[in-house]
Motif scaffolding. Structure first.
Motif, short mmCIF file in Angstrom:
data_model
loop_
_atom_site.label_atom_id
_atom_site.label_comp_id
_atom_site.label_asym_id
_atom_site.label_seq_id
_atom_site.Cartn_x
_atom_site.Cartn_y
_atom_site.Cartn_z
N LEU A 36 0.82 -1.21 0.00
CA LEU A 36 0.00 0.00 0.00
C LEU A 36 0.86 1.26 0.00
CD1 LEU A 36 -2.81 -0.98 2.54
CD2 LEU A 36 -3.01 -0.77 0.06
N ALA A 37 1.93 1.27 0.82
CA ALA A 37 2.73 2.49 0.99
C ALA A 37 3.66 2.74 -0.19
CB ALA A 37 3.54 2.41 2.29
N PHE A 38 4.13 1.67 -0.83
CA PHE A 38 5.09 1.84 -1.93
C PHE A 38 4.54 1.37 -3.27
CE2 PHE A 38 7.64 1.41 1.92
CZ PHE A 38 8.48 2.50 1.82
N GLY A 39 3.73 0.33 -3.25
CA GLY A 39 3.24 -0.20 -4.51
C GLY A 39 2.26 0.73 -5.21
N LEU A 40 1.28 1.25 -4.47
CA LEU A 40 0.29 2.14 -5.09
C LEU A 40 0.92 3.44 -5.61
CD1 LEU A 40 -2.82 1.68 -2.76
CD2 LEU A 40 -2.40 0.72 -5.04
N PRO A 41 1.79 4.12 -4.82
CA PRO A 41 2.43 5.32 -5.40
C PRO A 41 3.28 5.01 -6.62
CG PRO A 41 2.61 5.33 -3.01
CD PRO A 41 2.08 3.98 -3.39
N ALA A 42 3.99 3.87 -6.59
CA ALA A 42 4.81 3.51 -7.75
C ALA A 42 3.93 3.26 -8.97
CB ALA A 42 5.65 2.27 -7.43
N PHE A 43 2.80 2.59 -8.77
CA PHE A 43 1.88 2.35 -9.89
C PHE A 43 1.31 3.67 -10.42
CE2 PHE A 43 -2.47 1.69 -11.43
CZ PHE A 43 -2.22 0.80 -12.47
N ALA A 44 0.99 4.60 -9.51
CA ALA A 44 0.46 5.90 -9.93
C ALA A 44 1.48 6.68 -10.75
CB ALA A 44 0.01 6.70 -8.72
N VAL A 45 2.75 6.61 -10.33
CA VAL A 45 3.81 7.31 -11.07
C VAL A 45 3.96 6.70 -12.46
CG1 VAL A 45 6.28 7.74 -11.15
CG2 VAL A 45 5.03 8.11 -9.03
N LEU A 46 4.01 5.37 -12.53
CA LEU A 46 4.16 4.71 -13.83
C LEU A 46 2.97 5.01 -14.74
CD1 LEU A 46 5.58 1.23 -12.75
CD2 LEU A 46 6.77 3.00 -14.04
N ASP A 47 1.77 4.93 -14.19
CA ASP A 47 0.59 5.17 -15.00
C ASP A 47 0.55 6.61 -15.52
OD1 ASP A 47 -2.17 4.25 -15.91
OD2 ASP A 47 -2.70 6.00 -14.69
N GLY A 48 0.86 7.56 -14.66
CA GLY A 48 0.83 8.95 -15.10
C GLY A 48 1.95 9.29 -16.05
N ALA A 49 3.14 8.67 -15.83
CA ALA A 49 4.29 8.98 -16.69
C ALA A 49 4.06 8.52 -18.12
CB ALA A 49 5.55 8.35 -16.12
N PHE A 50 3.30 7.45 -18.30
CA PHE A 50 3.07 6.91 -19.65
C PHE A 50 1.69 7.25 -20.20
CE2 PHE A 50 6.47 4.16 -18.10
CZ PHE A 50 7.32 4.14 -19.19
N THR A 51 1.00 8.21 -19.58
CA THR A 51 -0.33 8.61 -20.05
C THR A 51 -0.27 10.03 -20.60
OG1 THR A 51 -1.42 7.21 -18.41
CG2 THR A 51 -2.73 8.95 -19.42
N ALA A 52 -0.72 10.22 -21.81
CA ALA A 52 -0.76 11.55 -22.42
C ALA A 52 -1.86 12.37 -21.75
CB ALA A 52 -0.99 11.45 -23.91
N LYS A 53 -1.57 13.62 -21.41
CA LYS A 53 -2.52 14.45 -20.68
C LYS A 53 -3.74 14.81 -21.52
CE LYS A 53 -3.76 17.07 -17.19
NZ LYS A 53 -4.15 16.52 -15.88
N ASP A 54 -3.54 15.07 -22.80
CA ASP A 54 -4.65 15.55 -23.62
C ASP A 54 -5.54 14.43 -24.15
OD1 ASP A 54 -2.57 14.56 -25.06
OD2 ASP A 54 -2.53 16.18 -26.55
N THR A 55 -4.94 13.28 -24.52
CA THR A 55 -5.72 12.19 -25.09
C THR A 55 -6.05 11.08 -24.10
OG1 THR A 55 -3.72 11.01 -25.83
CG2 THR A 55 -4.68 12.63 -27.34
N GLY A 56 -5.26 10.94 -23.05
CA GLY A 56 -5.47 9.86 -22.09
C GLY A 56 -4.95 8.53 -22.56
N ALA A 57 -4.29 8.47 -23.70
CA ALA A 57 -3.74 7.22 -24.22
C ALA A 57 -2.32 7.03 -23.69
CB ALA A 57 -3.75 7.24 -25.74
N TYR A 58 -1.88 5.78 -23.68
CA TYR A 58 -0.53 5.48 -23.23
C TYR A 58 0.48 5.83 -24.33
CZ TYR A 58 -2.33 3.02 -19.16
OH TYR A 58 -2.94 2.72 -17.97
N SER A 59 1.53 6.55 -23.93
CA SER A 59 2.58 6.92 -24.87
C SER A 59 3.84 7.28 -24.08
CB SER A 59 2.14 8.11 -25.74
OG SER A 59 2.03 9.29 -24.95
N THR A 60 4.91 7.51 -24.80
CA THR A 60 6.19 7.89 -24.19
C THR A 60 6.46 9.38 -24.36
OG1 THR A 60 7.37 7.32 -26.24
CG2 THR A 60 7.16 5.59 -24.56
N ALA A 61 5.42 10.15 -24.65
CA ALA A 61 5.61 11.59 -24.89
C ALA A 61 6.10 12.29 -23.63
CB ALA A 61 4.31 12.22 -25.38
#
Length: 294
Positions: A37-62
């Motif tokens: 809970l303390a490390f896994g969820l924040p790490a998942f949130a960072v990974l999900d947000g880092a690979f999600t485009a802000k305008d389209t919501g699709a996964y990318s490396t932008a």
């Protein structure tokens, strides 16, 4: 008959050991759950947000591409440079200080230095920045008394920030390396002296090779502390020194550009990768030193 009795006696003992092991495994479950809970969820949130485009919501490396360009790349390299310089200087200055403390015959002096190091290693943030601004800032007490401004001194610069960071990194190095110095055996020094080795030769060929993994471990710890520091730099230098932590704060708050929150998460992922690369160098050497200092 004797063999039968022996097997009958060992069978209950083996069952008890298996039961204890199963109970021990169950006792670890709350810790694993808390870690997830303390490390896994924040790490998942960072990974999900880092690979999600802000305008389209699709996964990318932008976002990752943007975090390695322009001002973001400058800030990342600036943090790496600042952390490496601070960690190297703190390691070089903290090692002889820790050696003097460990070899001191005064127990009171040793305990006083280690206690003070524990306090100073945790003294940071805005109070530390205010203390240095009041002392060595443009209108600081020592700056005016010694005329440092006329000599080119500037606290709000890269090297000024290095001096501030050394205030808590050197005590942290003393705490980190002292146990390893205590692990150096007296017999090694005596054997080196009996074979005609000088003090310099003893440290070069015996002590430093044994201490090298611990020194690298201390360097990694100091590097991580300086790399992740935010409040001190934010309160003292602002944006005059490019640092990745300040860029992350600006991107999250929309201070410079709006809608860069996911780029900030990509910068956080870059920081994790840098720390992982440093740790990858340290861990194999730590196993090597454990054989000598055990």
């Amino acid at each position: 008959m004797t063999a039968t009795l022996t097997r009958a006696d060992t069978a209950p003992a083996a069952a008890v050991q298996r039961r204890r092991r199963s109970l021990g495994g169950l006792a670890v479950v709350p810790l694993l759950g808390f870690t997830a809970l303390a490390f896994g969820l924040p790490a998942f949130a960072v990974l999900d947000g880092a690979f999600t485009a802000k305008d389209t919501g699709a996964y990318s490396t932008a976002n990752l591409s943007a975090s390695l360009q322009g001002a973001y790349l400058t800030a990342l390299l600036g943090s790496v440079k600042l952390s490496a310089v601070c960690a190297a200087l703190a390691a070089l200055l903290g090692l002889p200080l820790a050696q003097a403390v460990v070899t001191s015959r005064s127990r009171a002096l040793r305990e006083a230095v280690l206690t003070a190091s524990g306090v100073l290693a945790n003294f940071g943030g805005v109070p530390l920045a205010f203390a240095f601004v009041a002392t060595l800032g443009n209108a600081g007490v020592l700056t005016r008394h010694l005329g440092l401004s006329d000599k080119g001194w500037d606290l709000y610069s890269f090297w000024g920030l290095v001096i501030v960071y050394l205030y808590f990194l050197i005590p942290l190095m003393v705490l980190t390396i002292s146990p390893a110095l205590e692990g150096l055996r007296v017999q090694w020094r005596e054997a080196a002296q009996n074979n005609g080795a000088t003090v310099v030769q003893y440290w070069r060929y015996v002590a430093l090779p044994v201490l090298l993994p611990s020194l690298l471990g201390g360097f990694v710890l100091l590097f991580g502390s300086a790399f992740a520091a935010y409040a001190t730099a934010a309160a003292m230098v602002g944006s005059s020194v490019p640092l990745v932590t300040l860029q992350i704060a600006d991107a999250l708050s929309g201070n410079v550009l709006v809608g860069q929150e996911n780029v900030a998460l990509a910068l956080s992922l870059d920081m994790v990768l840098v720390a992982g690369l440093v740790m990858a160098v340290y861990l194999p050497l730590q196993r090597r030193s454990a054989r000598w200092l055990a």
